[in-house]
Design a protein around this motif. Structure first.
Motif, PDB file in Angstrom:
ATOM      1  N   GLY A 323     102.196  57.775  13.134  1.00 59.02           N
ATOM      2  CA  GLY A 323     103.494  57.594  12.478  1.00 59.02           C
ATOM      3  C   GLY A 323     103.543  58.105  11.056  1.00 59.02           C
ATOM      4  N   HIS A 324     102.835  59.168  10.763  1.00 54.63           N
ATOM      5  CA  HIS A 324     102.812  59.722   9.403  1.00 54.63           C
ATOM      6  C   HIS A 324     104.027  60.624   9.175  1.00 54.63           C
ATOM      7  N   THR A 325     104.746  60.391   8.093  1.00 59.71           N
ATOM      8  CA  THR A 325     105.993  61.129   7.839  1.00 59.71           C
ATOM      9  C   THR A 325     106.135  61.623   6.408  1.00 59.71           C
ATOM     10  N   ALA A 326     105.179  61.350   5.545  1.00 56.22           N
ATOM     11  CA  ALA A 326     105.316  61.727   4.136  1.00 56.22           C
ATOM     12  C   ALA A 326     105.371  63.249   3.983  1.00 56.22           C
ATOM     13  N   GLU A 327     106.188  63.711   3.034  1.00 55.99           N
ATOM     14  CA  GLU A 327     106.319  65.140   2.780  1.00 55.99           C
ATOM     15  C   GLU A 327     105.111  65.670   2.000  1.00 55.99           C
ATOM     16  N   LEU A 328     104.796  66.942   2.220  1.00 50.04           N
ATOM     17  CA  LEU A 328     103.743  67.580   1.440  1.00 50.04           C
ATOM     18  C   LEU A 328     104.250  67.774   0.010  1.00 50.04           C
ATOM     19  N   PRO A 329     103.465  67.389  -0.992  1.00 44.41           N
ATOM     20  CA  PRO A 329     103.926  67.530  -2.376  1.00 44.41           C
ATOM     21  C   PRO A 329     103.915  68.987  -2.833  1.00 44.41           C
ATOM     22  N   ASP A 330     104.647  69.265  -3.894  1.00 47.98           N
ATOM     23  CA  ASP A 330     104.767  70.641  -4.391  1.00 47.98           C
ATOM     24  C   ASP A 330     103.428  71.207  -4.824  1.00 47.98           C
ATOM     25  N   TRP A 331     102.576  70.409  -5.476  1.00 52.31           N
ATOM     26  CA  TRP A 331     101.303  70.950  -5.958  1.00 52.31           C
ATOM     27  C   TRP A 331     100.440  71.428  -4.802  1.00 52.31           C
ATOM     28  N   TRP A 332     100.567  70.784  -3.644  1.00 56.03           N
ATOM     29  CA  TRP A 332      99.822  71.193  -2.454  1.00 56.03           C
ATOM     30  C   TRP A 332     100.426  72.477  -1.864  1.00 56.03           C
ATOM     31  N   ASN A 333     101.745  72.488  -1.724  1.00 57.42           N
ATOM     32  CA  ASN A 333     102.405  73.667  -1.159  1.00 57.42           C
ATOM     33  C   ASN A 333     102.190  74.912  -2.000  1.00 57.42           C
ATOM     34  N   GLU A 334     102.086  74.731  -3.310  1.00 54.53           N
ATOM     35  CA  GLU A 334     101.903  75.869  -4.208  1.00 54.53           C
ATOM     36  C   GLU A 334     100.432  76.204  -4.440  1.00 54.53           C
ATOM     37  N   LEU A 335      99.538  75.496  -3.792  1.00 57.11           N
ATOM     38  CA  LEU A 335      98.082  75.710  -3.965  1.00 57.11           C
ATOM     39  C   LEU A 335      97.698  75.593  -5.433  1.00 57.11           C
ATOM     40  N   ASP A 336      98.261  74.598  -6.103  1.00 59.41           N
ATOM     41  CA  ASP A 336      98.056  74.433  -7.545  1.00 59.41           C
ATOM     42  C   ASP A 336      96.755  73.673  -7.802  1.00 59.41           C
ATOM     43  N   ALA A 337      95.640  74.387  -7.684  1.00 61.32           N
ATOM     44  CA  ALA A 337      94.331  73.769  -7.877  1.00 61.32           C
ATOM     45  C   ALA A 337      94.168  73.231  -9.295  1.00 61.32           C
ATOM     46  N   ASP A 338      94.839  73.842 -10.260  1.00 67.44           N
ATOM     47  CA  ASP A 338      94.679  73.428 -11.658  1.00 67.44           C
ATOM     48  C   ASP A 338      95.323  72.078 -11.939  1.00 67.44           C
ATOM     49  N   ALA A 339      96.188  71.614 -11.048  1.00 67.11           N
ATOM     50  CA  ALA A 339      96.827  70.314 -11.237  1.00 67.11           C
ATOM     51  C   ALA A 339      95.950  69.166 -10.763  1.00 67.11           C
ATOM     52  N   VAL A 340      94.828  69.481 -10.112  1.00 69.70           N
ATOM     53  CA  VAL A 340      93.998  68.478  -9.443  1.00 69.70           C
ATOM     54  C   VAL A 340      92.723  68.233 -10.234  1.00 69.70           C
ATOM     55  N   SER A 341      92.408  66.959 -10.465  1.00 68.18           N
ATOM     56  CA  SER A 341      91.184  66.634 -11.205  1.00 68.18           C
ATOM     57  C   SER A 341      89.998  66.372 -10.295  1.00 68.18           C
ATOM     58  N   ALA A 342      90.240  65.947  -9.060  1.00 72.34           N
ATOM     59  CA  ALA A 342      89.140  65.716  -8.123  1.00 72.34           C
ATOM     60  C   ALA A 342      88.498  67.062  -7.795  1.00 72.34           C
ATOM     61  N   ARG A 343      87.226  67.221  -8.123  1.00 74.31           N
ATOM     62  CA  ARG A 343      86.596  68.538  -8.070  1.00 74.31           C
ATOM     63  C   ARG A 343      86.525  69.106  -6.656  1.00 74.31           C
ATOM     64  N   CYS A 344      86.277  68.253  -5.678  1.00 67.17           N
ATOM     65  CA  CYS A 344      86.179  68.758  -4.299  1.00 67.17           C
ATOM     66  C   CYS A 344      87.512  69.338  -3.843  1.00 67.17           C
ATOM     67  N   GLU A 491      96.924  52.666  -4.884  1.00 67.04           N
ATOM     68  CA  GLU A 491      97.308  53.773  -4.008  1.00 67.04           C
ATOM     69  C   GLU A 491      98.821  53.873  -3.879  1.00 67.04           C
ATOM     70  N   ARG A 492      99.510  52.742  -3.900  1.00 68.58           N
ATOM     71  CA  ARG A 492     100.971  52.783  -3.842  1.00 68.58           C
ATOM     72  C   ARG A 492     101.530  53.499  -5.052  1.00 68.58           C
ATOM     73  N   GLN A 493     100.976  53.210  -6.222  1.00 64.39           N
ATOM     74  CA  GLN A 493     101.474  53.835  -7.451  1.00 64.39           C
ATOM     75  C   GLN A 493     101.128  55.321  -7.510  1.00 64.39           C
ATOM     76  N   ARG A 494      99.999  55.697  -6.909  1.00 63.34           N
ATOM     77  CA  ARG A 494      99.588  57.107  -6.951  1.00 63.34           C
ATOM     78  C   ARG A 494     100.574  57.967  -6.158  1.00 63.34           C
ATOM     79  N   GLY A 495     101.042  57.440  -5.032  1.00 55.18           N
ATOM     80  CA  GLY A 495     102.004  58.172  -4.220  1.00 55.18           C
ATOM     81  C   GLY A 495     101.500  59.544  -3.835  1.00 55.18           C
ATOM     82  N   GLY A 496     102.344  60.563  -3.999  1.00 56.76           N
ATOM     83  CA  GLY A 496     101.976  61.916  -3.620  1.00 56.76           C
ATOM     84  C   GLY A 496     101.478  62.765  -4.759  1.00 56.76           C
ATOM     85  N   GLY A 497     101.170  62.135  -5.894  1.00 55.65           N
ATOM     86  CA  GLY A 497     100.689  62.893  -7.041  1.00 55.65           C
ATOM     87  C   GLY A 497      99.299  63.454  -6.825  1.00 55.65           C
TER      88      GLY A 497
END
Length: 499
Positions: A323-344, A491-497
């Motif tokens: 039942g997963h329905t969440a939208e893909l966030p913009d940073w993921w769709n744009e392949l914005d690696a620089d927006a992500v702090s998790a190194r993996c 995790e609720r506060q993190r949302g799709g960021g």
């Protein structure tokens, strides 16, 4: 009237023009249609668009006067321009959409598929008699029927699967495993023309791409593909097995073959790949665990995915057992690696952004796992993998993402969801040592998004997963978490960021 044989853009090797056993007529002319509408409808990776167009145009040059090469908005338009209502043959396409198109055209005769080891009717006859469709049983059948790594009816070495030998973590402190470099092609005037066309299409606002283009990293013709195959078999295969599941931030390719795009374009045939690997082993050029691991990828997993795509039917596409329905966030769709702090995750996104490729562990245990933990819509995740990977096609990504990566089919393909906390990533990679997040932390500013996401995922789906024999122990671990409420709120506060 002379018959014309139509080659799709992933039917570019000699097997698709070979006569006999359902092949095209020997005197058939060849038709190739370059449809700009394909790129207009979906936002593909720029490197993928470049590779496909380069490969098609290289094949057209090889075929010379035998080919009619049409550039049109749609396949129907191209077919009409080239042959009118004249008779056409085509080998069974690799997607349901393309198969539906050719079957809707009265002038087209659909020939059997090529580029795979197992006939669809043989797989269906086997699958209809199985209680569950597990890859291992299918793989053993393929090995027997094609006499791959067999001695007297038994597997060489006395065992079918050497996966337990192929799970070594990378050498501690090493930035690379020291594998010989993979083959990389040189661009030519055809690539220059493709790049100019793509630039113009984007400039005109006609087409939009994601990711970066150039230089071309993967073969675009049969000669390059064979060179890449030889390079892997004779220089890289020996080191493939042990570190098959390892990941290093500064070593994108390790000992992987990088042959998937060539196989999926039809430039290589799976039989020549696995038979070549076996020949290297029999000559003493590579250990059995490396060769068996490669054979399992090509003759096992690749064949299995192709067959399931057709066997499960079109309704499989919309499977969503969780039942997963969440939208893909913009940073993921744009392949914005620089927006992500998790190194993996940043490293995996960077690899996709820059090359349109990363190997199977970052795909499954970093990118796919993150999407699963976040509860993103599996249809959208499947589309993203299809568009963003140079080797991604509908038949490839639908089972791999819906079944393997997102567990959206509820276990029809695999026995458990493939996701983990940061401990697995820490064990199999060097990502965590220079990451601001700690793999052993669930809550707090330095909490690992995969560790927190894993427990949050188990909590959301506790009612289903507690009955899964391979997941019940982990689910019961939720009862020992004193900080579960804090974790869930975090995790609720993190949302799709971005993590």
């Amino acid at each position: 009237m002379a018959r014309t044989h139509w080659l799709f853009g992933d039917q570019l090797g000699p097997a698709f023009l070979a006569a006999g056993d359902g092949g095209p007529p020997g005197d058939a002319r060849v038709l190739m249609i370059e449809s700009r509408g394909v790129f207009r409808r979906r936002r593909f990776h720029r490197a993928k668009a470049h590779l496909i167009l380069s490969a098609m145009r290289h094949r057209a040059v090889e075929l010379g006067d035998r080919v009619t090469y049409v550039r049109a908005d749609t396949y129907r338009e191209g077919l009409r321009q080239a042959v009118g209502d004249g008779p056409v043959t085509v080998h069974h396409p690799t997607s349901r959409a393309a198969l539906g198109l050719v079957r809707s055209l009265d002038q087209v005769t659909v020939l059997p598929p090529r580029g795979f080891l197992v006939r669809q009717e043989d797989f269906a006859a086997w699958a209809d008699g199985q209680r569950s469709l597990r890859m291992e049983a299918f793989y053993r059948r393929v090995r027997r029927n094609h006499d791959l790594l067999m001695e007297g009816g038994e597997p060489v070495g006395g065992t079918w699967n050497l996966d337990h030998e192929n799970r070594e973590p990378p050498p501690r402190g090493a930035r690379t495993i020291g594998a010989p470099t993979p083959y990389r092609p040189r661009e030519d005037s055809i690539d220059e023309e493709v790049r100019e066309d793509l630039d113009r299409w984007e400039h005109d606002g006609d087409v939009s791409f994601v990711g970066r283009d150039g230089p071309r990293l993967f073969p675009a013709d049969r000669r390059e593909a064979l060179t890449a195959l030889r390079r892997f078999l004779h220089h890289r295969l020996a080191g493939f097995g042990a570190y098959e599941d390892a990941v290093l931030a500064d070593d994108d390719t390790l000992s992987h073959s990088l042959l998937s795009s060539s196989l999926n374009l039809g430039l290589l045939d799976p039989a020549e790949c696995v038979e070549g690997a076996e020949a290297v082993w029999r000559a003493g050029g590579a250990p059995l665990n490396s060769v068996e691991g490669f054979v399992r990828q090509v003759a096992g997993w690749r064949e299995y995915v192709w067959q399931l795509y057709w066997y499960f039917g079109e309704e499989y596409r919309t499977s969503n057992a969780l039942g997963h329905t969440a939208e893909l966030p913009d940073w993921w769709n744009e392949l914005d690696a620089d927006a992500v702090s998790a190194r993996c995750l940043a490293t995996a996104l960077r690899q996709v952004r820059d090359t349109g490729w990363t190997h199977h562990i970052p795909r499954l245990m970093v990118l796919g796992s993150h999407a699963l933990q976040r509860g993103w819509d599996p249809v959208a995740v499947t589309d993203w993998f299809h568009r963003c990977f140079v080797d991604g096609y509908d038949w490839v990504m639908l089972p791999n993402v819906v079944g393997m990566s997102q567990y959206a089919d509820g276990g029809r393909m695999t026995t458990k969801p493939y996701t983990s906390g940061g401990a697995y990533i820490d064990r199999m990679s060097d990502f965590c040592r220079a990451c601001p997040h700690r793999p052993d932390r669930r809550v707090g500013t330095d909490a690992c998004p995969f560790t927190a996401g894993y427990w949050n995922f188990l909590h959301r789906h506790r009612g289903r997963l507690v009955h899964n024999a391979r997941m019940s122990r982990a689910v019961h671990g939720l009862d020992r978490l004193k900080d579960l409420s804090e974790l869930l709120e975090q995790e609720r506060q993190r949302g799709g960021g971005p993590p």
